[in-house]
Design a protein around this motif. Sequence first.
Motif, PDB file in Angstrom:
ATOM      1  N   TYR A  86       0.778  -1.236   0.000  1.00 43.16           N
ATOM      2  CA  TYR A  86       0.000   0.000   0.000  1.00 43.16           C
ATOM      3  C   TYR A  86       0.810   1.287   0.000  1.00 43.16           C
ATOM      4  CZ  TYR A  86      -3.717  -3.223   1.149  1.00 43.16           C
ATOM      5  OH  TYR A  86      -4.595  -4.253   1.125  1.00 43.16           O
ATOM      6  N   ALA A  87       2.123   1.229  -0.060  1.00 45.14           N
ATOM      7  CA  ALA A  87       2.918   2.455   0.016  1.00 45.14           C
ATOM      8  C   ALA A  87       2.615   3.399  -1.142  1.00 45.14           C
ATOM      9  CB  ALA A  87       4.409   2.134   0.057  1.00 45.14           C
ATOM     10  N   ALA A  88       2.395   2.860  -2.329  1.00 40.73           N
ATOM     11  CA  ALA A  88       2.131   3.707  -3.487  1.00 40.73           C
ATOM     12  C   ALA A  88       0.642   3.984  -3.673  1.00 40.73           C
ATOM     13  CB  ALA A  88       2.695   3.060  -4.752  1.00 40.73           C
ATOM     14  N   ARG A  89      -0.208   3.367  -2.880  1.00 48.24           N
ATOM     15  CA  ARG A  89      -1.651   3.564  -3.011  1.00 48.24           C
ATOM     16  C   ARG A  89      -2.355   3.469  -1.656  1.00 48.24           C
ATOM     17  NH1 ARG A  89      -2.858  -2.139  -3.922  1.00 48.24           N
ATOM     18  NH2 ARG A  89      -0.878  -3.081  -4.314  1.00 48.24           N
ATOM     19  N   PRO A  90      -2.082   4.415  -0.779  1.00 49.84           N
ATOM     20  CA  PRO A  90      -2.669   4.359   0.571  1.00 49.84           C
ATOM     21  C   PRO A  90      -4.184   4.504   0.586  1.00 49.84           C
ATOM     22  CG  PRO A  90      -1.507   6.418   0.264  1.00 49.84           C
ATOM     23  CD  PRO A  90      -1.212   5.566  -0.932  1.00 49.84           C
ATOM     24  N   MET A  91      -4.763   5.108  -0.437  1.00 44.57           N
ATOM     25  CA  MET A  91      -6.211   5.282  -0.457  1.00 44.57           C
ATOM     26  C   MET A  91      -6.920   3.937  -0.519  1.00 44.57           C
ATOM     27  SD  MET A  91      -8.560   7.359  -0.157  1.00 44.57           S
ATOM     28  CE  MET A  91     -10.223   7.778  -0.537  1.00 44.57           C
ATOM     29  N   GLN A  92      -6.303   2.944  -1.141  1.00 43.60           N
ATOM     30  CA  GLN A  92      -6.941   1.636  -1.219  1.00 43.60           C
ATOM     31  C   GLN A  92      -7.059   0.999   0.161  1.00 43.60           C
ATOM     32  OE1 GLN A  92      -5.095  -0.791  -4.174  1.00 43.60           O
ATOM     33  NE2 GLN A  92      -5.706   0.547  -5.837  1.00 43.60           N
ATOM     34  N   LEU A  93      -6.095   1.233   1.018  1.00 42.96           N
ATOM     35  CA  LEU A  93      -6.177   0.679   2.374  1.00 42.96           C
ATOM     36  C   LEU A  93      -7.075   1.545   3.257  1.00 42.96           C
ATOM     37  CD1 LEU A  93      -5.231  -1.333   4.552  1.00 42.96           C
ATOM     38  CD2 LEU A  93      -3.391   0.265   5.048  1.00 42.96           C
ATOM     39  N   PHE A  94      -6.701   2.804   3.422  1.00 45.45           N
ATOM     40  CA  PHE A  94      -7.437   3.667   4.346  1.00 45.45           C
ATOM     41  C   PHE A  94      -8.838   3.986   3.832  1.00 45.45           C
ATOM     42  CE2 PHE A  94      -2.993   4.667   5.425  1.00 45.45           C
ATOM     43  CZ  PHE A  94      -3.027   4.265   6.741  1.00 45.45           C
ATOM     44  N   GLY A  95      -8.973   4.166   2.535  1.00 44.90           N
ATOM     45  CA  GLY A  95     -10.290   4.441   1.961  1.00 44.90           C
ATOM     46  C   GLY A  95     -11.212   3.245   2.079  1.00 44.90           C
ATOM     47  N   GLY A  96     -10.677   2.043   1.860  1.00 41.96           N
ATOM     48  CA  GLY A  96     -11.492   0.837   1.973  1.00 41.96           C
ATOM     49  C   GLY A  96     -11.970   0.604   3.393  1.00 41.96           C
ATOM     50  N   ILE A 140       0.617  12.997  -0.396  1.00 36.17           N
ATOM     51  CA  ILE A 140       2.004  12.948   0.084  1.00 36.17           C
ATOM     52  C   ILE A 140       2.852  12.047  -0.802  1.00 36.17           C
ATOM     53  CG2 ILE A 140       3.458  12.134   1.994  1.00 36.17           C
ATOM     54  CD1 ILE A 140       1.196  13.109   3.881  1.00 36.17           C
ATOM     55  N   ILE A 141       2.329  10.882  -1.175  1.00 38.88           N
ATOM     56  CA  ILE A 141       3.082   9.959  -2.039  1.00 38.88           C
ATOM     57  C   ILE A 141       3.369  10.614  -3.380  1.00 38.88           C
ATOM     58  CG2 ILE A 141       2.856   7.809  -3.371  1.00 38.88           C
ATOM     59  CD1 ILE A 141       3.630   7.339  -0.506  1.00 38.88           C
ATOM     60  N   ARG A 142       2.393  11.237  -3.977  1.00 39.34           N
ATOM     61  CA  ARG A 142       2.603  11.876  -5.284  1.00 39.34           C
ATOM     62  C   ARG A 142       3.577  13.042  -5.176  1.00 39.34           C
ATOM     63  NH1 ARG A 142      -0.737   9.278  -8.486  1.00 39.34           N
ATOM     64  NH2 ARG A 142      -2.701   8.510  -7.689  1.00 39.34           N
ATOM     65  N   THR A 143       3.447  13.829  -4.114  1.00 35.83           N
ATOM     66  CA  THR A 143       4.376  14.948  -3.915  1.00 35.83           C
ATOM     67  C   THR A 143       5.800  14.440  -3.740  1.00 35.83           C
ATOM     68  OG1 THR A 143       2.612  16.236  -2.882  1.00 35.83           O
ATOM     69  CG2 THR A 143       4.877  16.956  -2.483  1.00 35.83           C
ATOM     70  N   TYR A 144       5.972  13.390  -2.957  1.00 36.50           N
ATOM     71  CA  TYR A 144       7.296  12.820  -2.729  1.00 36.50           C
ATOM     72  C   TYR A 144       7.916  12.340  -4.031  1.00 36.50           C
ATOM     73  CZ  TYR A 144      10.829   9.413  -1.472  1.00 36.50           C
ATOM     74  OH  TYR A 144      11.988   8.695  -1.407  1.00 36.50           O
ATOM     75  N   HIS A 145       7.166  11.545  -4.784  1.00 40.84           N
ATOM     76  CA  HIS A 145       7.723  10.990  -6.013  1.00 40.84           C
ATOM     77  C   HIS A 145       8.005  12.068  -7.053  1.00 40.84           C
ATOM     78  CE1 HIS A 145       7.747   6.713  -5.181  1.00 40.84           C
ATOM     79  NE2 HIS A 145       6.591   6.868  -4.553  1.00 40.84           N
ATOM     80  N   GLU A 146       7.131  13.049  -7.167  1.00 42.39           N
ATOM     81  CA  GLU A 146       7.346  14.101  -8.159  1.00 42.39           C
ATOM     82  C   GLU A 146       8.476  15.035  -7.754  1.00 42.39           C
ATOM     83  OE1 GLU A 146       3.630  15.992  -8.944  1.00 42.39           O
ATOM     84  OE2 GLU A 146       2.715  14.142  -9.671  1.00 42.39           O
ATOM     85  N   SER A 147       8.592  15.366  -6.470  1.00 44.55           N
ATOM     86  CA  SER A 147       9.649  16.282  -6.040  1.00 44.55           C
ATOM     87  C   SER A 147      11.024  15.635  -6.107  1.00 44.55           C
ATOM     88  CB  SER A 147       9.384  16.783  -4.624  1.00 44.55           C
ATOM     89  OG  SER A 147       9.535  15.728  -3.692  1.00 44.55           O
ATOM     90  N   GLN A 148      11.093  14.333  -5.909  1.00 45.93           N
ATOM     91  CA  GLN A 148      12.372  13.622  -5.958  1.00 45.93           C
ATOM     92  C   GLN A 148      12.690  13.128  -7.363  1.00 45.93           C
ATOM     93  OE1 GLN A 148      14.429  13.206  -3.250  1.00 45.93           O
ATOM     94  NE2 GLN A 148      13.001  14.544  -2.203  1.00 45.93           N
ATOM     95  N   GLY A 149      11.753  13.247  -8.278  1.00 47.30           N
ATOM     96  CA  GLY A 149      11.958  12.739  -9.625  1.00 47.30           C
ATOM     97  C   GLY A 149      12.027  11.223  -9.649  1.00 47.30           C
ATOM     98  N   LYS A 150      11.350  10.580  -8.708  1.00 45.59           N
ATOM     99  CA  LYS A 150      11.397   9.124  -8.596  1.00 45.59           C
ATOM    100  C   LYS A 150      10.171   8.512  -9.244  1.00 45.59           C
ATOM    101  CE  LYS A 150      14.105   9.016  -4.432  1.00 45.59           C
ATOM    102  NZ  LYS A 150      14.298   8.455  -3.117  1.00 45.59           N
ATOM    103  N   SER A 151      10.371   7.365  -9.806  1.00 40.40           N
ATOM    104  CA  SER A 151       9.274   6.614 -10.383  1.00 40.40           C
ATOM    105  C   SER A 151       8.663   5.714  -9.319  1.00 40.40           C
ATOM    106  CB  SER A 151       9.785   5.770 -11.552  1.00 40.40           C
ATOM    107  OG  SER A 151       8.751   4.947 -12.028  1.00 40.40           O
ATOM    108  N   ILE A 152       7.391   5.471  -9.429  1.00 41.13           N
ATOM    109  CA  ILE A 152       6.729   4.558  -8.510  1.00 41.13           C
ATOM    110  C   ILE A 152       7.123   3.123  -8.848  1.00 41.13           C
ATOM    111  CG2 ILE A 152       4.475   3.696  -7.767  1.00 41.13           C
ATOM    112  CD1 ILE A 152       3.374   6.464  -8.227  1.00 41.13           C
ATOM    113  N   TYR A 153       7.465   2.896 -10.105  1.00 42.65           N
ATOM    114  CA  TYR A 153       7.777   1.557 -10.569  1.00 42.65           C
ATOM    115  C   TYR A 153       9.254   1.461 -10.934  1.00 42.65           C
ATOM    116  CZ  TYR A 153       2.768   1.673 -11.057  1.00 42.65           C
ATOM    117  OH  TYR A 153       1.430   1.822 -10.801  1.00 42.65           O
TER     118      TYR A 153
END
Length: 184
Positions: free
Chosen positions: A75-85, A141-154
Amino acid sequence: YGRSLKAYRAEVIKGIHLYGELHRFIPALASWMGVRIAEVPVNHRPRLHGQSKYGLSRTLRVILDLMTVGFLLNYAARPMQLFGGIGLLVFLGGFGIAVYLSFLKLVYHESIGGRPLLLLGILLVVVGVQLAIMGLLGEIIIRTYHESQGKSIYAIRSVETTAPSSSPLIGERRGGHPLREGSD
């Protein structure tokens, strides 16, 4: 996974960020990245000196670390699936209680003000909304982290190209006119 003798390629280890005692789970983290894992037989010799320091207290820490790794992998890349569910289930439980109590009040004219079930229903609705909002904040937060660091989720091992085909280009309509922003 239980043995301590392991060998990794440098690019694999550079892509894994460890903290705490997560070094135990490097094979699981590496396999999540899509790395192929191979086993090679090794001659393990018996301990000559000292005793193992692996006891019950350490087992509890391993279980907690395993739960952390499980969350990170799933769930690190998709926390809404855990917390939202979970939030949706909790909210629906509270909403169901509220509908039941409203039915009792409106149809049978019963007093519901002093019932603990009313407080439970309100609590579940509020907690459900908070969990859903926590999932949304986690996504931001996940999207901000990945975009600010220039990191890919995959992790991408390689990119393969194919010969051009006769199919229309991406971004073109059937009539050959390119798509513009705002067009359908």
